[in-house]
Design a protein around this motif. Structure first.
Motif, PDB file in Angstrom:
ATOM      1  N   ALA A  30     -26.588  50.418  27.499  1.00 39.07           N
ATOM      2  CA  ALA A  30     -26.102  49.154  28.062  1.00 39.07           C
ATOM      3  C   ALA A  30     -24.818  48.701  27.390  1.00 39.07           C
ATOM      4  N   GLY A  31     -24.547  49.228  26.192  1.00 37.79           N
ATOM      5  CA  GLY A  31     -23.325  48.863  25.494  1.00 37.79           C
ATOM      6  C   GLY A  31     -23.266  49.480  24.122  1.00 37.79           C
ATOM      7  N   ASP A  32     -22.047  49.519  23.597  1.00 39.10           N
ATOM      8  CA  ASP A  32     -21.855  49.935  22.219  1.00 39.10           C
ATOM      9  C   ASP A  32     -20.799  49.013  21.612  1.00 39.10           C
ATOM     10  N   VAL A  33     -21.159  48.413  20.491  1.00 41.04           N
ATOM     11  CA  VAL A  33     -20.314  47.398  19.869  1.00 41.04           C
ATOM     12  C   VAL A  33     -20.172  47.676  18.374  1.00 41.04           C
ATOM     13  N   SER A  34     -19.183  47.014  17.766  1.00 43.42           N
ATOM     14  CA  SER A  34     -18.870  47.303  16.368  1.00 43.42           C
ATOM     15  C   SER A  34     -19.244  46.198  15.383  1.00 43.42           C
ATOM     16  N   SER A  35     -19.657  45.039  15.880  1.00 40.23           N
ATOM     17  CA  SER A  35     -19.910  43.934  14.950  1.00 40.23           C
ATOM     18  C   SER A  35     -21.194  43.195  15.312  1.00 40.23           C
ATOM     19  N   PRO A  36     -21.751  42.479  14.335  1.00 40.66           N
ATOM     20  CA  PRO A  36     -22.927  41.664  14.627  1.00 40.66           C
ATOM     21  C   PRO A  36     -22.651  40.602  15.700  1.00 40.66           C
ATOM     22  N   ALA A  37     -21.476  40.000  15.664  1.00 39.71           N
ATOM     23  CA  ALA A  37     -21.141  38.969  16.661  1.00 39.71           C
ATOM     24  C   ALA A  37     -21.132  39.556  18.072  1.00 39.71           C
ATOM     25  N   GLU A  38     -20.540  40.734  18.230  1.00 43.13           N
ATOM     26  CA  GLU A  38     -20.524  41.387  19.540  1.00 43.13           C
ATOM     27  C   GLU A  38     -21.936  41.762  19.974  1.00 43.13           C
ATOM     28  N   ALA A  39     -22.750  42.209  19.033  1.00 45.15           N
ATOM     29  CA  ALA A  39     -24.129  42.586  19.350  1.00 45.15           C
ATOM     30  C   ALA A  39     -24.913  41.378  19.853  1.00 45.15           C
ATOM     31  N   LEU A  40     -24.771  40.253  19.173  1.00 43.45           N
ATOM     32  CA  LEU A  40     -25.465  39.039  19.605  1.00 43.45           C
ATOM     33  C   LEU A  40     -24.996  38.576  20.979  1.00 43.45           C
ATOM     34  N   ARG A  41     -23.684  38.638  21.210  1.00 37.65           N
ATOM     35  CA  ARG A  41     -23.131  38.223  22.507  1.00 37.65           C
ATOM     36  C   ARG A  41     -23.689  39.096  23.625  1.00 37.65           C
ATOM     37  N   LEU A  42     -23.675  40.416  23.423  1.00 39.13           N
ATOM     38  CA  LEU A  42     -24.157  41.327  24.457  1.00 39.13           C
ATOM     39  C   LEU A  42     -25.668  41.201  24.647  1.00 39.13           C
ATOM     40  N   ALA A  43     -26.395  41.016  23.561  1.00 42.76           N
ATOM     41  CA  ALA A  43     -27.853  40.863  23.659  1.00 42.76           C
ATOM     42  C   ALA A  43     -28.224  39.621  24.463  1.00 42.76           C
ATOM     43  N   ALA A  44     -27.394  38.587  24.401  1.00 40.78           N
ATOM     44  CA  ALA A  44     -27.651  37.371  25.174  1.00 40.78           C
ATOM     45  C   ALA A  44     -27.392  37.588  26.663  1.00 40.78           C
ATOM     46  N   LEU A  45     -26.527  38.545  26.978  1.00 42.95           N
ATOM     47  CA  LEU A  45     -26.163  38.800  28.377  1.00 42.95           C
ATOM     48  C   LEU A  45     -27.002  39.878  29.046  1.00 42.95           C
ATOM     49  N   GLU A  46     -27.500  40.812  28.257  1.00 37.28           N
ATOM     50  CA  GLU A  46     -28.198  41.986  28.789  1.00 37.28           C
ATOM     51  C   GLU A  46     -29.691  41.922  28.470  1.00 37.28           C
ATOM     52  N   GLU A  47     -30.481  42.524  29.325  1.00 39.31           N
ATOM     53  CA  GLU A  47     -31.900  42.701  29.037  1.00 39.31           C
ATOM     54  C   GLU A  47     -32.040  44.057  28.346  1.00 39.31           C
ATOM     55  N   LEU A  48     -32.260  44.027  27.039  1.00 35.88           N
ATOM     56  CA  LEU A  48     -32.295  45.246  26.236  1.00 35.88           C
ATOM     57  C   LEU A  48     -33.728  45.598  25.843  1.00 35.88           C
ATOM     58  N   ASP A  49     -33.972  46.894  25.715  1.00 38.31           N
ATOM     59  CA  ASP A  49     -35.267  47.379  25.252  1.00 38.31           C
ATOM     60  C   ASP A  49     -35.198  47.899  23.828  1.00 38.31           C
ATOM     61  N   LEU A  50     -34.020  48.357  23.428  1.00 35.42           N
ATOM     62  CA  LEU A  50     -33.885  49.036  22.147  1.00 35.42           C
ATOM     63  C   LEU A  50     -32.476  48.827  21.604  1.00 35.42           C
ATOM     64  N   VAL A  51     -32.390  48.634  20.285  1.00 39.19           N
ATOM     65  CA  VAL A  51     -31.088  48.532  19.623  1.00 39.19           C
ATOM     66  C   VAL A  51     -31.053  49.577  18.518  1.00 39.19           C
ATOM     67  N   LEU A  52     -30.046  50.440  18.557  1.00 38.76           N
ATOM     68  CA  LEU A  52     -29.807  51.409  17.491  1.00 38.76           C
ATOM     69  C   LEU A  52     -28.720  50.794  16.619  1.00 38.76           C
TER      70      LEU A  52
END
Length: 66
Positions: A30-52
């Motif tokens: 669903a995405g690949d990001v480089s920072s915690p801020a980007e991860a939080l932003r994308l997690a708020a927008l996407e329905e995720l099952d798993l985070v690596l």
């Protein structure tokens, strides 16, 4: 479908993982990001099952993100 987010400071790590994982049946990167801020932003927008997640990010601590 399993929706996955990759979080690592370095694109040279994220992109090969994304390429290999996106070829797996039943798995969507669903995405690949480089920072915690980007991860939080994308997690708020996407329905995720798993985070690596790399726990030693340049812009912050991956453990704090959890």
């Amino acid at each position: 479908m399993i929706r996955l987010l990759l979080v690592d400071s370095y694109a040279s790590i994220r992109q090969p993982f994304a390429l290999v994982l996106s070829q797996q049946p039943g798995l969507v990167v669903a995405g690949d990001v480089s920072s915690p801020a980007e991860a939080l932003r994308l997690a708020a927008l996407e329905e995720l099952d798993l985070v690596l997640l790399d726990i030693e990010l340049v812009d912050g601590d991956g453990v704090d993100l959890i």
